[in-house]
Each structure stands twice: as C-alpha cells, then as structure tokens.
Motif scaffolding. Sequence first.
Motif, PDB file in Angstrom:
ATOM      1  N   GLU A   5       0.833  -1.198   0.000  1.00  0.00           N
ATOM      2  CA  GLU A   5       0.000   0.000   0.000  1.00  0.00           C
ATOM      3  C   GLU A   5       0.873   1.257   0.000  1.00  0.00           C
ATOM      4  O   GLU A   5       2.007   1.239   0.455  1.00  0.00           O
ATOM      5  N   GLY A   6       0.293   2.360  -0.475  1.00  0.00           N
ATOM      6  CA  GLY A   6       1.033   3.616  -0.551  1.00  0.00           C
ATOM      7  C   GLY A   6       1.641   4.061   0.763  1.00  0.00           C
ATOM      8  O   GLY A   6       2.769   4.523   0.811  1.00  0.00           O
ATOM      9  N   ALA A   7       0.899   3.908   1.855  1.00  0.00           N
ATOM     10  CA  ALA A   7       1.412   4.316   3.173  1.00  0.00           C
ATOM     11  C   ALA A   7       2.652   3.515   3.546  1.00  0.00           C
ATOM     12  O   ALA A   7       3.560   4.035   4.196  1.00  0.00           O
ATOM     13  N   MET A   8       2.691   2.279   3.127  1.00  0.00           N
ATOM     14  CA  MET A   8       3.857   1.451   3.434  1.00  0.00           C
ATOM     15  C   MET A   8       5.074   1.912   2.640  1.00  0.00           C
ATOM     16  O   MET A   8       6.197   1.891   3.144  1.00  0.00           O
ATOM     17  N   CYS A   9       4.853   2.351   1.404  1.00  0.00           N
ATOM     18  CA  CYS A   9       5.963   2.877   0.598  1.00  0.00           C
ATOM     19  C   CYS A   9       6.520   4.159   1.222  1.00  0.00           C
ATOM     20  O   CYS A   9       7.732   4.352   1.280  1.00  0.00           O
ATOM     21  N   VAL A  10       5.641   5.011   1.710  1.00  0.00           N
ATOM     22  CA  VAL A  10       6.071   6.241   2.376  1.00  0.00           C
ATOM     23  C   VAL A  10       6.886   5.897   3.619  1.00  0.00           C
ATOM     24  O   VAL A  10       7.957   6.468   3.857  1.00  0.00           O
ATOM     25  N   ALA A  11       6.410   4.956   4.413  1.00  0.00           N
ATOM     26  CA  ALA A  11       7.129   4.547   5.623  1.00  0.00           C
ATOM     27  C   ALA A  11       8.479   3.936   5.269  1.00  0.00           C
ATOM     28  O   ALA A  11       9.481   4.202   5.937  1.00  0.00           O
ATOM     29  N   ALA A  12       8.523   3.127   4.213  1.00  0.00           N
ATOM     30  CA  ALA A  12       9.784   2.521   3.787  1.00  0.00           C
ATOM     31  C   ALA A  12      10.775   3.597   3.361  1.00  0.00           C
ATOM     32  O   ALA A  12      11.965   3.522   3.689  1.00  0.00           O
ATOM     33  N   ASN A  13      10.295   4.607   2.661  1.00  0.00           N
ATOM     34  CA  ASN A  13      11.184   5.697   2.249  1.00  0.00           C
ATOM     35  C   ASN A  13      11.741   6.438   3.454  1.00  0.00           C
ATOM     36  O   ASN A  13      12.906   6.845   3.460  1.00  0.00           O
ATOM     37  N   ARG A  14      10.923   6.603   4.494  1.00  0.00           N
ATOM     38  CA  ARG A  14      11.421   7.235   5.726  1.00  0.00           C
ATOM     39  C   ARG A  14      12.547   6.408   6.339  1.00  0.00           C
ATOM     40  O   ARG A  14      13.542   6.939   6.820  1.00  0.00           O
ATOM     41  N   GLY A  15      12.356   5.093   6.352  1.00  0.00           N
ATOM     42  CA  GLY A  15      13.399   4.218   6.887  1.00  0.00           C
ATOM     43  C   GLY A  15      14.690   4.318   6.099  1.00  0.00           C
ATOM     44  O   GLY A  15      15.779   4.402   6.676  1.00  0.00           O
ATOM     45  N   HIS A  16      14.575   4.344   4.782  1.00  0.00           N
ATOM     46  CA  HIS A  16      15.771   4.491   3.937  1.00  0.00           C
ATOM     47  C   HIS A  16      16.445   5.833   4.192  1.00  0.00           C
ATOM     48  O   HIS A  16      17.680   5.928   4.243  1.00  0.00           O
ATOM     49  N   ARG A  17      15.636   6.877   4.353  1.00  0.00           N
ATOM     50  CA  ARG A  17      16.193   8.213   4.599  1.00  0.00           C
ATOM     51  C   ARG A  17      16.984   8.230   5.904  1.00  0.00           C
ATOM     52  O   ARG A  17      18.074   8.801   5.978  1.00  0.00           O
ATOM     53  N   ARG A  18      16.458   7.572   6.946  1.00  0.00           N
ATOM     54  CA  ARG A  18      17.187   7.526   8.227  1.00  0.00           C
ATOM     55  C   ARG A  18      18.542   6.842   8.068  1.00  0.00           C
ATOM     56  O   ARG A  18      19.534   7.282   8.636  1.00  0.00           O
ATOM     57  N   VAL A  19      18.567   5.767   7.304  1.00  0.00           N
ATOM     58  CA  VAL A  19      19.838   5.067   7.062  1.00  0.00           C
ATOM     59  C   VAL A  19      20.807   6.010   6.350  1.00  0.00           C
ATOM     60  O   VAL A  19      21.967   6.155   6.767  1.00  0.00           O
ATOM     61  N   CYS A  20      20.354   6.657   5.287  1.00  0.00           N
ATOM     62  CA  CYS A  20      21.217   7.569   4.528  1.00  0.00           C
ATOM     63  C   CYS A  20      21.714   8.727   5.388  1.00  0.00           C
ATOM     64  O   CYS A  20      22.884   9.118   5.286  1.00  0.00           O
ATOM     65  N   GLU A  21      20.846   9.264   6.224  1.00  0.00           N
ATOM     66  CA  GLU A  21      21.249  10.376   7.103  1.00  0.00           C
ATOM     67  C   GLU A  21      22.352   9.951   8.061  1.00  0.00           C
ATOM     68  O   GLU A  21      23.290  10.699   8.320  1.00  0.00           O
ATOM     69  N   ARG A  22      22.242   8.745   8.601  1.00  0.00           N
ATOM     70  CA  ARG A  22      23.271   8.246   9.522  1.00  0.00           C
ATOM     71  C   ARG A  22      24.588   7.994   8.798  1.00  0.00           C
ATOM     72  O   ARG A  22      25.656   8.257   9.345  1.00  0.00           O
ATOM     73  N   ILE A  23      24.512   7.495   7.571  1.00  0.00           N
ATOM     74  CA  ILE A  23      25.734   7.300   6.778  1.00  0.00           C
ATOM     75  C   ILE A  23      26.378   8.651   6.490  1.00  0.00           C
ATOM     76  O   ILE A  23      27.597   8.816   6.656  1.00  0.00           O
ATOM     77  N   ALA A  24      25.576   9.619   6.062  1.00  0.00           N
ATOM     78  CA  ALA A  24      26.094  10.955   5.751  1.00  0.00           C
ATOM     79  C   ALA A  24      26.713  11.615   6.979  1.00  0.00           C
ATOM     80  O   ALA A  24      27.659  12.397   6.854  1.00  0.00           O
ATOM     81  N   ALA A  25      26.205  11.268   8.160  1.00  0.00           N
ATOM     82  CA  ALA A  25      26.728  11.828   9.412  1.00  0.00           C
ATOM     83  C   ALA A  25      27.935  11.043   9.928  1.00  0.00           C
ATOM     84  O   ALA A  25      28.432  11.331  11.014  1.00  0.00           O
ATOM     85  N   HIS A  26      28.395  10.078   9.125  1.00  0.00           N
ATOM     86  CA  HIS A  26      29.540   9.229   9.525  1.00  0.00           C
ATOM     87  C   HIS A  26      29.277   8.538  10.858  1.00  0.00           C
ATOM     88  O   HIS A  26      30.148   8.491  11.736  1.00  0.00           O
ATOM     89  N   ASP A  27      28.068   8.023  10.991  1.00  0.00           N
ATOM     90  CA  ASP A  27      27.626   7.341  12.211  1.00  0.00           C
ATOM     91  C   ASP A  27      27.334   5.877  11.885  1.00  0.00           C
ATOM     92  O   ASP A  27      26.189   5.506  11.645  1.00  0.00           O
TER      93      ASP A  27
END
Length: 59
Positions: A5-27
């Motif tokens: 469902e669309g809401a699940m895709c939005v939630a999945a994108n949030r999860g991916h964004r958190r991973v990318c943010e932590r990588i970008a922060a060298h964490d």
Amino acid sequence: MGRSEGAMCVAANRGHRRVCERIAAHDPNGAAEAMFTHITAAWLVRRSAPSGPVRLDCW
C-alpha cells in the motif's frame, strides 16, 4: 510478495532516509541500527495479515 500500500511505501522511504542520514553523518552504529530497524519493521509489516498494522511505531 507481501503488502505494498502507498502508506507502506512512504514509511519505507522514511526508513531508507534515516539510514542515509546516519551514513552521511559518519555514524556507522546509527546506520546499522537504522537499517536493522527498517528491515525488521518492513519484514513484520509486509508479512502481517490484511488487518495487521500499516506501519510500526518505530518507523
């Protein structure tokens, strides 16, 4: 396979964004934790019954 469902895709994108943010922060620990949370939550939600959660609170 699983639910997409669309809401699940939005939630999945949030999860991916958190991973990318932590990588970008060298964490690496934060990135690993974010990825674990994302994979676990996605697996549980996608395989739940049709009446199951649309997303988990941790997303």
